[in-house]
Design an enzyme around this catalytic site. Structure first.
Site, PDB file in Angstrom:
ATOM      1  N   LYS A   1      37.734  37.411  39.808  1.00 13.33           N
ATOM      2  CA  LYS A   1      37.437  35.978  39.750  1.00 13.33           C
ATOM      3  C   LYS A   1      36.869  35.449  41.079  1.00 13.33           C
ATOM      4  O   LYS A   1      36.961  36.134  42.118  1.00 13.33           O
ATOM      5  CB  LYS A   1      38.717  35.230  39.371  1.00 13.33           C
ATOM      6  CG  LYS A   1      39.238  35.595  37.973  1.00 13.33           C
ATOM      7  CD  LYS A   1      40.404  34.695  37.580  1.00 13.33           C
ATOM      8  CE  LYS A   1      40.901  35.033  36.185  1.00 13.33           C
ATOM      9  NZ  LYS A   1      41.943  34.084  35.739  1.00 13.33           N
TER      10      LYS A   1
ATOM     11  N   PHE B   1      45.042  22.699  31.380  1.00 16.13           N
ATOM     12  CA  PHE B   1      44.353  23.275  32.538  1.00 16.13           C
ATOM     13  C   PHE B   1      42.929  23.758  32.218  1.00 16.13           C
ATOM     14  O   PHE B   1      42.263  24.319  33.076  1.00 16.13           O
ATOM     15  CB  PHE B   1      45.170  24.440  33.125  1.00 16.13           C
ATOM     16  CG  PHE B   1      45.488  25.549  32.137  1.00 16.13           C
ATOM     17  CD1 PHE B   1      44.553  26.521  31.827  1.00 16.13           C
ATOM     18  CD2 PHE B   1      46.738  25.603  31.527  1.00 16.13           C
ATOM     19  CE1 PHE B   1      44.839  27.540  30.925  1.00 16.13           C
ATOM     20  CE2 PHE B   1      47.038  26.618  30.618  1.00 16.13           C
ATOM     21  CZ  PHE B   1      46.085  27.590  30.322  1.00 16.13           C
TER      22      PHE B   1
ATOM     23  N   GLU C   1      35.472  39.993  24.423  1.00 21.14           N
ATOM     24  CA  GLU C   1      35.133  39.636  25.805  1.00 21.14           C
ATOM     25  C   GLU C   1      34.089  40.590  26.384  1.00 21.14           C
ATOM     26  O   GLU C   1      33.196  40.177  27.124  1.00 21.14           O
ATOM     27  CB  GLU C   1      36.407  39.632  26.658  1.00 21.14           C
ATOM     28  CG  GLU C   1      37.349  38.498  26.258  1.00 21.14           C
ATOM     29  CD  GLU C   1      38.736  38.572  26.901  1.00 21.14           C
ATOM     30  OE1 GLU C   1      39.553  37.698  26.595  1.00 21.14           O
ATOM     31  OE2 GLU C   1      38.998  39.499  27.707  1.00 21.14           O
TER      32      GLU C   1
ATOM     33  N   TYR D   1      36.530  30.949  27.606  1.00 22.17           N
ATOM     34  CA  TYR D   1      37.950  30.559  27.553  1.00 22.17           C
ATOM     35  C   TYR D   1      38.238  29.553  26.427  1.00 22.17           C
ATOM     36  O   TYR D   1      39.218  28.814  26.503  1.00 22.17           O
ATOM     37  CB  TYR D   1      38.381  29.980  28.900  1.00 22.17           C
ATOM     38  CG  TYR D   1      38.674  31.041  29.952  1.00 22.17           C
ATOM     39  CD1 TYR D   1      39.766  31.901  29.811  1.00 22.17           C
ATOM     40  CD2 TYR D   1      37.882  31.184  31.079  1.00 22.17           C
ATOM     41  CE1 TYR D   1      40.054  32.871  30.769  1.00 22.17           C
ATOM     42  CE2 TYR D   1      38.163  32.154  32.051  1.00 22.17           C
ATOM     43  CZ  TYR D   1      39.255  32.987  31.877  1.00 22.17           C
ATOM     44  OH  TYR D   1      39.550  33.944  32.823  1.00 22.17           O
TER      45      TYR D   1
ATOM     46  N   HIS E   1      41.102  38.742  35.784  1.00 20.93           N
ATOM     47  CA  HIS E   1      41.406  38.536  34.367  1.00 20.93           C
ATOM     48  C   HIS E   1      41.572  39.905  33.723  1.00 20.93           C
ATOM     49  O   HIS E   1      40.898  40.860  34.110  1.00 20.93           O
ATOM     50  CB  HIS E   1      40.243  37.798  33.693  1.00 20.93           C
ATOM     51  CG  HIS E   1      40.324  37.803  32.194  1.00 20.93           C
ATOM     52  ND1 HIS E   1      41.156  36.947  31.503  1.00 20.93           N
ATOM     53  CD2 HIS E   1      39.719  38.582  31.267  1.00 20.93           C
ATOM     54  CE1 HIS E   1      41.042  37.200  30.209  1.00 20.93           C
ATOM     55  NE2 HIS E   1      40.175  38.187  30.040  1.00 20.93           N
TER      56      HIS E   1
ATOM     57  N   ASN F   1      43.898  33.297  40.267  1.00 23.73           N
ATOM     58  CA  ASN F   1      44.763  34.483  40.206  1.00 23.73           C
ATOM     59  C   ASN F   1      43.998  35.814  40.258  1.00 23.73           C
ATOM     60  O   ASN F   1      44.434  36.808  39.701  1.00 23.73           O
ATOM     61  CB  ASN F   1      45.715  34.401  39.010  1.00 23.73           C
ATOM     62  CG  ASN F   1      44.995  34.369  37.683  1.00 23.73           C
ATOM     63  OD1 ASN F   1      43.775  34.355  37.650  1.00 23.73           O
ATOM     64  ND2 ASN F   1      45.741  34.393  36.597  1.00 23.73           N
TER      65      ASN F   1
HETATM   66  P1  CMP Z   1      43.494  34.662  32.645  1.00 25.83           P
HETATM   67  O1  CMP Z   1      44.214  35.943  32.470  1.00 25.83           O
HETATM   68  O2  CMP Z   1      42.086  34.710  33.086  1.00 25.83           O
HETATM   69  O3  CMP Z   1      43.562  33.824  31.267  1.00 25.83           O
HETATM   70  C1  CMP Z   1      43.613  32.428  31.207  1.00 25.83           C
HETATM   71  C2  CMP Z   1      43.675  31.786  32.546  1.00 25.83           C
HETATM   72  O4  CMP Z   1      44.105  30.433  32.564  1.00 25.83           O
HETATM   73  C3  CMP Z   1      44.725  32.494  33.378  1.00 25.83           C
HETATM   74  O5  CMP Z   1      44.296  33.784  33.706  1.00 25.83           O
HETATM   75  C4  CMP Z   1      44.900  31.516  34.531  1.00 25.83           C
HETATM   76  O6  CMP Z   1      43.950  31.718  35.557  1.00 25.83           O
HETATM   77  C5  CMP Z   1      44.652  30.205  33.846  1.00 25.83           C
HETATM   78  N1  CMP Z   1      45.908  29.480  33.705  1.00 25.83           N
HETATM   79  C6  CMP Z   1      46.950  29.817  32.947  1.00 25.83           C
HETATM   80  N2  CMP Z   1      47.945  28.917  33.080  1.00 25.83           N
HETATM   81  C7  CMP Z   1      47.507  27.999  33.969  1.00 25.83           C
HETATM   82  C8  CMP Z   1      48.066  26.820  34.531  1.00 25.83           C
HETATM   83  N3  CMP Z   1      49.296  26.411  34.203  1.00 25.83           N
HETATM   84  N4  CMP Z   1      47.322  26.120  35.405  1.00 25.83           N
HETATM   85  C9  CMP Z   1      46.069  26.530  35.738  1.00 25.83           C
HETATM   86  N5  CMP Z   1      45.479  27.645  35.222  1.00 25.83           N
HETATM   87  C10 CMP Z   1      46.189  28.363  34.357  1.00 25.83           C
END
Ligand code: CMP
Length: 138
Positions: free
Chosen positions: A10, A58, A127, A50, A116, A113
């Site tokens: 990311k 979010f 995906e 997404y 993914h 984070n």
């Molecule tokens: P990812 O595995 O890419 O799939 C969905 C994404 O939404 C997740 O990782 C996070 O980066 C994001 N996400 C999930 N929960 C939250 C949250 N509470 N606040 C902000 N982003 C979120």
């Protein structure tokens, strides 16, 4: 059971200079790279990728972040790829991620984070085809 999963490094991890470190961890864990692309999502493309999270509070923040800079998209191959990759990356929230996981090392928050990983074989296929056509997979 399929043996492929899909990942993105990311924008936060790209910006921090962690592409090489993360690819090293992916290789060391036994994943083979089937396809790879350095690219940047538009806001619309992030929204489409997404879409399943459209109703979540979010969603807007997630799409803004995912289109804020370049990413690395890749298809990875290994026995039990989806589950093993989710073990390698750790919990969505880095505060809950196990020691030695990619998110424990490189993620800063639940939103930013670092990586993914697909959550099912079905989503891995959807995906992967979002980013790669058949001629781009080896
Ligand atoms: P990812 O595995 O890419 O799939 C969905 C994404 O939404 C997740 O990782 C996070 O980066 C994001 N996400 C999930 N929960 C939250 C949250 N509470 N606040 C902000 N982003 C979120």
């Amino acid at each position: 059971m399929s043996n492929r999963t899909f990942t993105m490094i990311k924008p936060d991890a790209v910006k921090a200079g962690n592409i090489g470190n993360i690819l090293q961890m992916i290789n060391a864990a036994g994943f083979r790279i089937v396809a790879m692309k350095y690219t940047r999502l538009t806001m619309d493309q992030a929204g489409k990728f997404y879409e399943v999270h459209k109703e979540r509070p979010f969603y807007g923040e997630l799409c803004e972040f995912m289109s804020s800079g370049p990413i690395v998209a890749a298809i990875l191959e290994k026995d039990n790829a989806v589950a093993d990759f989710r073990t390698l990356i750790g919990a969505t929230n880095p505060a809950q991620a196990e020691e030695g996981t990619i998110r424990k090392k490189y993620a800063t928050s639940i939103g930013e984070n670092a990586v993914h990983g697909s959550d099912s074989d079905e989503n891995a296929a959807i995906e992967s085809s979002f980013f790669f056509n058949g001629l781009e997979q080896f």
